[in-house]
Design a protein around this motif. Structure first.
Motif, PDB file in Angstrom:
ATOM      1  N   LEU A   5      88.758 105.441 -44.974  1.00 46.65           N
ATOM      2  CA  LEU A   5      89.175 104.659 -44.116  1.00 46.65           C
ATOM      3  C   LEU A   5      89.829 105.701 -43.386  1.00 46.65           C
ATOM      4  O   LEU A   5      90.580 106.702 -42.982  1.00 46.65           O
ATOM      5  CB  LEU A   5      90.419 103.414 -43.963  1.00 46.65           C
ATOM      6  N   VAL A   6      89.423 105.842 -41.645  1.00 46.04           N
ATOM      7  CA  VAL A   6      89.543 107.008 -40.683  1.00 46.04           C
ATOM      8  C   VAL A   6      89.706 106.637 -39.397  1.00 46.04           C
ATOM      9  O   VAL A   6      89.309 105.805 -38.522  1.00 46.04           O
ATOM     10  CB  VAL A   6      87.907 107.535 -40.002  1.00 46.04           C
ATOM     11  N   LYS A  19      99.409 100.032 -37.470  1.00 48.11           N
ATOM     12  CA  LYS A  19      99.215 101.058 -37.167  1.00 48.11           C
ATOM     13  C   LYS A  19      97.444 102.407 -37.437  1.00 48.11           C
ATOM     14  O   LYS A  19      97.148 102.078 -38.449  1.00 48.11           O
ATOM     15  CB  LYS A  19      99.811 102.701 -37.056  1.00 48.11           C
ATOM     16  N   PRO A  20      97.228 103.459 -36.507  1.00 42.58           N
ATOM     17  CA  PRO A  20      95.865 104.514 -37.352  1.00 42.58           C
ATOM     18  C   PRO A  20      96.681 104.988 -38.434  1.00 42.58           C
ATOM     19  O   PRO A  20      97.555 105.720 -38.106  1.00 42.58           O
ATOM     20  CB  PRO A  20      95.783 105.323 -36.093  1.00 42.58           C
ATOM     21  N   LEU A  21      95.429 104.894 -39.498  1.00 44.76           N
ATOM     22  CA  LEU A  21      95.977 105.206 -40.882  1.00 44.76           C
ATOM     23  C   LEU A  21      94.614 105.683 -41.902  1.00 44.76           C
ATOM     24  O   LEU A  21      93.287 105.228 -40.645  1.00 44.76           O
ATOM     25  CB  LEU A  21      96.745 104.196 -41.949  1.00 44.76           C
ATOM     26  N   PRO A  54      88.278  97.022 -37.442  1.00 43.42           N
ATOM     27  CA  PRO A  54      89.149  97.317 -36.265  1.00 43.42           C
ATOM     28  C   PRO A  54      89.363  96.960 -34.728  1.00 43.42           C
ATOM     29  O   PRO A  54      88.131  97.313 -34.165  1.00 43.42           O
ATOM     30  CB  PRO A  54      88.910  98.440 -37.563  1.00 43.42           C
ATOM     31  N   THR A  55      90.233  97.569 -34.288  1.00 43.67           N
ATOM     32  CA  THR A  55      90.180  97.757 -32.962  1.00 43.67           C
ATOM     33  C   THR A  55      89.993  99.199 -32.679  1.00 43.67           C
ATOM     34  O   THR A  55      88.809  99.508 -31.583  1.00 43.67           O
ATOM     35  CB  THR A  55      91.599  97.779 -32.480  1.00 43.67           C
ATOM     36  N   ALA A  56      90.522 100.285 -33.103  1.00 47.21           N
ATOM     37  CA  ALA A  56      89.895 101.791 -33.390  1.00 47.21           C
ATOM     38  C   ALA A  56      89.279 102.049 -35.268  1.00 47.21           C
ATOM     39  O   ALA A  56      89.489 101.699 -35.493  1.00 47.21           O
ATOM     40  CB  ALA A  56      90.388 102.174 -32.904  1.00 47.21           C
ATOM     41  N   GLY A  57      89.013 103.339 -34.576  1.00 48.50           N
ATOM     42  CA  GLY A  57      88.720 103.885 -36.610  1.00 48.50           C
ATOM     43  C   GLY A  57      87.419 103.155 -36.735  1.00 48.50           C
ATOM     44  O   GLY A  57      86.458 102.571 -36.169  1.00 48.50           O
ATOM     45  N   GLU A  58      87.587 103.238 -37.807  1.00 48.71           N
ATOM     46  CA  GLU A  58      85.631 102.823 -38.325  1.00 48.71           C
ATOM     47  C   GLU A  58      86.433 103.176 -40.898  1.00 48.71           C
ATOM     48  O   GLU A  58      87.074 104.273 -40.745  1.00 48.71           O
ATOM     49  CB  GLU A  58      84.831 103.945 -38.503  1.00 48.71           C
ATOM     50  N   ILE A  59      85.358 102.156 -40.468  1.00 55.81           N
ATOM     51  CA  ILE A  59      84.828 102.367 -42.560  1.00 55.81           C
ATOM     52  C   ILE A  59      84.182 102.674 -42.975  1.00 55.81           C
ATOM     53  O   ILE A  59      83.127 102.493 -42.808  1.00 55.81           O
ATOM     54  CB  ILE A  59      85.383 100.825 -43.084  1.00 55.81           C
ATOM     55  N   ARG A  60      84.373 103.323 -44.487  1.00 54.02           N
ATOM     56  CA  ARG A  60      82.857 104.237 -44.705  1.00 54.02           C
ATOM     57  C   ARG A  60      83.145 103.357 -45.859  1.00 54.02           C
ATOM     58  O   ARG A  60      83.725 103.684 -46.843  1.00 54.02           O
ATOM     59  CB  ARG A  60      82.476 105.446 -44.050  1.00 54.02           C
TER      60      ARG A  60
END
Length: 348
Positions: A5-6, A19-21, A54-60
């Protein structure tokens, strides 16, 4: 399957649930997401499952992006299994049919499982201890058996990732203990990565390889169960997981002098987190304190509540600086004057 999770965050309208994690889950790892209601742990699980974006970021997953703003790989294409809090069994299907369903209908089911369907069903039934219950309907099962069926259905198609959303919270205390062992055994047998959401500290400490403690949509601390319990890094982790007493006082490098003592009482704290040193605090778990008589050097206090718990007593002790929780095998009475000590072997 490894998961990354980025800078993942999630907003619902004006409310920021996450929050961004950043978080990495290794192949075959058992990770518990621990926190109180509303901390964002279920939202995080739903994004891993593909039910939320997600509203922002990405999952790989295995270095392939499966979700980011505007894109989400459907759940059925992620090779995941999921166990819900409320079992979610179908009333018209027996146990065997529940296990057969994902084998036949999940798009990512490996061909070697499809080709040996009956063999796989028998193996899974044995794995969860239901080999004699294959023809039973959900209404004929106990709560623990229903949860075993839910787990069996989730692992039948051999997922690379198993997501569990407070799966034991509806069971009674003794059954929860039994199911903990079952889940651990299944994890060892399958080698599947598990992300386990819970608000129960005991479950997380007992089963996980690593624990992610969350509060208000952000990660407070990540570590092994021993790290989280013995070496908390924030006040929230100390109170929520260790039930620690946060004793106030003054630090002189790695030595701590608690309030309410004459200055001769000093505790060593070389491994106490910097946060506590900057705040003039020392975390002490209830089982670390020792109770003594008033004439002994220590923090002076008075017993304000007593609860008998079999092998020990749980006390509330009021001192000059506040009220503390203590566990001790020694019997004291309500309103007894006592002193609190932190033995050298318990000092961090």
């Amino acid at each position: 399957m490894s998961i990354q999770l980025v800078e993942v965050s999630k907003t619902f309208g004006a409310f920021q649930a996450l929050k961004p994690l950043n978080l990495t889950i290794e192949k075959g790892e058992f990770v518990a997401i621990l926190g109180p209601s509303g901390c964002g742990k279920t939202t995080l699980l739903r994004m891993l499952a593909g039910f939320e974006q997600p509203t922002a970021g990405e999952i790989r997953m295995n270095r392939t992006t499966v979700t980011k703003p505007g894109f989400s790989l459907p759940p059925e294409k992620r090779r995941i299994g999921m166990v819900f809090q409320a079992f979610a069994l179908w009333p018209h299907m027996n146990v065997t049919e529940h296990i057969r369903f994902p084998i036949r209908h999940h798009k990512e089911t490996p061909s070697y499982i499809r080709e040996r369907e009956q063999e796989r069903i028998a193996s899974v039934l044995q794995m969860v201890g239901l080999e004699q219950h294959g023809t039973r309907m959900p209404h004929e099962l106990s709560g623990g058996q229903k949860q075993r069926v839910a787990i069996a259905r989730a692992i039948a198609a051999e997922p690379s990732l198993l997501l569990m959303d407070e799966p034991l919270s509806s069971l009674d205390a003794m059954l929860r203990m039994d199911m903990r062992r079952e889940i651990q055994a299944i994890h060892r047998q399958t080698g599947t990565a598990i992300v386990y959401v819970t608000h129960d500290q005991g479950e997380a400490l007992a089963m996980a390889d690593r624990i992610v403690v969350m509060k208000d949509g952000r990660i407070e601390q990540i570590g092994t169960p021993q790290d989280i319990y013995l070496r908390p890094e924030t006040e929230f982790v100390a109170k929520f997981v260790s039930k620690a007493n946060l004793i106030r006082g003054r630090w002189n490098r790695d030595s701590f002098v608690p309030i309410g003592t004459d200055g001769t009482v000093q505790w060593q704290g070389g491994r106490v987190a910097d946060h506590f040193k900057s705040c003039g605090m020392y975390p002490v778990r209830p089982d670390q304190f020792k109770l003594g008589t008033p004439e002994q050097a220590g923090i002076s206090g008075e017993v304000t509540n007593v609860q008998f718990q079999g092998k020990e007593f749980h006390y509330h002790v009021r001192s000059e600086d506040g009220q503390w929780e203590i566990s001790s095998p020694l019997p004291f009475q309500l309103h007894d004057k006592v002193s609190l000590h932190l033995p050298a072997e318990e000092q961090l």
